[in-house]
Design a protein around this motif. Structure first.
Motif, PDB file in Angstrom:
ATOM      1  N   ALA A  62       1.107  -1.291   0.191  1.00 21.96           N
ATOM      2  CA  ALA A  62      -0.049  -0.184  -0.311  1.00 21.96           C
ATOM      3  C   ALA A  62       1.291   1.069  -0.412  1.00 21.96           C
ATOM      4  CB  ALA A  62      -0.799   0.394   1.083  1.00 21.96           C
ATOM      5  N   GLY A  63       2.043   1.286   0.609  1.00 25.47           N
ATOM      6  CA  GLY A  63       3.155   2.585   0.730  1.00 25.47           C
ATOM      7  C   GLY A  63       3.924   2.491  -0.079  1.00 25.47           C
ATOM      8  N   GLY A  64       4.177   1.449  -1.529  1.00 24.52           N
ATOM      9  CA  GLY A  64       5.042   1.363  -2.730  1.00 24.52           C
ATOM     10  C   GLY A  64       6.226   1.023  -2.160  1.00 24.52           C
ATOM     11  N   LEU A  65       6.248   0.515  -0.867  1.00 27.40           N
ATOM     12  CA  LEU A  65       7.504   0.073  -0.797  1.00 27.40           C
ATOM     13  C   LEU A  65       8.065  -1.351  -1.128  1.00 27.40           C
ATOM     14  CD1 LEU A  65       7.721   0.996   3.404  1.00 27.40           C
ATOM     15  CD2 LEU A  65       8.264   2.714   1.660  1.00 27.40           C
ATOM     16  N   ALA A  78      -3.501   7.099  -8.682  1.00 22.92           N
ATOM     17  CA  ALA A  78      -1.631   7.243  -9.428  1.00 22.92           C
ATOM     18  C   ALA A  78      -1.838   5.485  -8.710  1.00 22.92           C
ATOM     19  CB  ALA A  78      -0.972   7.549  -9.444  1.00 22.92           C
ATOM     20  N   VAL A  79      -1.760   4.945 -10.783  1.00 22.88           N
ATOM     21  CA  VAL A  79      -1.510   3.499 -10.308  1.00 22.88           C
ATOM     22  C   VAL A  79       0.328   3.399 -10.446  1.00 22.88           C
ATOM     23  CG1 VAL A  79      -1.238   1.277 -11.158  1.00 22.88           C
ATOM     24  CG2 VAL A  79      -3.170   2.797 -11.493  1.00 22.88           C
ATOM     25  N   SER A  84       7.185   6.111 -12.663  1.00 19.31           N
ATOM     26  CA  SER A  84       8.936   6.158 -12.743  1.00 19.31           C
ATOM     27  C   SER A  84       9.590   6.056 -10.700  1.00 19.31           C
ATOM     28  CB  SER A  84       9.308   7.260 -12.801  1.00 19.31           C
ATOM     29  OG  SER A  84       9.352   8.532 -12.045  1.00 19.31           O
ATOM     30  N   ARG A  85      10.891   5.393 -10.242  1.00 21.18           N
ATOM     31  CA  ARG A  85      11.259   5.297  -9.407  1.00 21.18           C
ATOM     32  C   ARG A  85      11.078   6.996  -8.722  1.00 21.18           C
ATOM     33  NH1 ARG A  85      15.913   1.128  -8.729  1.00 21.18           N
ATOM     34  NH2 ARG A  85      14.496  -1.105  -8.880  1.00 21.18           N
ATOM     35  N   VAL A  91       5.631  10.298  -4.062  1.00 23.06           N
ATOM     36  CA  VAL A  91       3.926  10.162  -3.710  1.00 23.06           C
ATOM     37  C   VAL A  91       4.348   9.254  -2.170  1.00 23.06           C
ATOM     38  CG1 VAL A  91       2.505   8.041  -3.430  1.00 23.06           C
ATOM     39  CG2 VAL A  91       2.935   9.247  -5.862  1.00 23.06           C
ATOM     40  N   ARG A  92       5.293   8.736  -1.768  1.00 21.04           N
ATOM     41  CA  ARG A  92       5.893   8.615  -0.837  1.00 21.04           C
ATOM     42  C   ARG A  92       6.143   9.988   0.302  1.00 21.04           C
ATOM     43  NH1 ARG A  92       8.384   3.896  -3.199  1.00 21.04           N
ATOM     44  NH2 ARG A  92      10.984   5.059  -2.550  1.00 21.04           N
TER      45      ARG A  92
END
Length: 255
Positions: A62-65, A78-79, A84-85, A91-92
């Motif tokens: 969920a946190g993009g980690l 946003a998907v 990009s990284r 976002v994070r």
């Protein structure tokens, strides 16, 4: 007479049929299996389940980690997998506040510096970031820790500093992995009250907890078992009953 229709607010977090597989072949482990979950603004969701059910994996995705093996994770539309990284990192920093079980404080930085660092990385002036950090420490009831280093704090103090870091700025999504684990009951309740207030002000939050009394602060309680979302409550009033029912359902013979 005209009737006004209020459009539903778009979700802050959407886990769209998310699965996560670790390893290959005989060592393959299905940490999550086809999880569908939506969290809206103003909503606090508690995640419960036995050890190894996929709770922490759910938060890291969920946190993009981490990235799902299949499915999509959307934060404010946003998907994450399509960014990009650098965009994911933005976002994070801007939208997601994450409370780790092991706190992840930087030993060489004071409490205020640890809290303000994400804001400074995002271009906020040092003076403004420190002012926001001090306000976050005040909100958590620990303003006296501002200039103290992590090694000079107790585990509970470090945990509250980590929570303050997750709440600084306009975080639309707060993810917390056992946020009260190192706290006494009184301090833990105070922290949950802060998290609840943030949601009531419009943020969304998802926290992993094994305590039914902590889950009672949530609007919904979702239950994971063997990587699957097996049940969820529909209101804060139903939470305690559902917690009891699900806890009984996951106990094995003789437990």
């Amino acid at each position: 007479m005209s009737t006004t229709h209020t459009e539903p607010r778009p979700p802050v977090l959407h886990l769209d049929q998310v699965s996560r597989v670790h390893g290959h072949g005989a060592a393959e482990v299905h940490a999550l299996r086809g999880v569908e979950l939506v969290v809206h603004p103003g909503e606090l969701v508690a995640v419960m389940g036995p050890s190894g059910s996929g709770k922490s994996t759910l938060l890291t995705l969920a946190g993009g980690l981490d990235s799902p093996t299949s499915g999509r994770v959307l934060v404010e539309g946003a998907v994450l997998g399509e960014l990009s990284r650098k965009q994911q990192a933005q976002v994070r920093r801007r939208s997601v506040g994450y409370v780790f079980q092991d706190y992840n404080l930087i030993p060489a930085l004071t409490a205020a510096e640890n809290i303000s660092l994400p804001r400074e990385l995002d271009g906020v002036s040092g003076r403004t970031a420190r002012r926001e950090a001090l306000a976050a420490l005040e909100e958590l009831g620990i303003p006296e820790l501002a200039d103290r280093f992590p090694d000079d704090m107790s585990g509970g103090q470090q945990q509250r500093v980590a929570i303050a870091r997750a709440l600084i700025g306009d975080r639309r999504l707060v993810l917390a992995d056992e946020p009260t684990g190192a706290l006494d009951s009184t301090t833990g309740e105070a922290v949950l009250a802060v998290l609840r207030a943030r949601c009531d002000a419009g943020a969304a939050a998802m926290m992993v907890t094994h305590e039914a009394r902590h889950a009672a602060w949530a609007d919904r309680v979702v239950f994971l078992r063997d990587g699957r979302l097996v049940d969820q409550s529909v209101s804060r009033d139903a939470a305690s009953l559902l917690v009891a029912a699900a806890t009984n359902s996951v106990k094995g013979p003789g437990e």
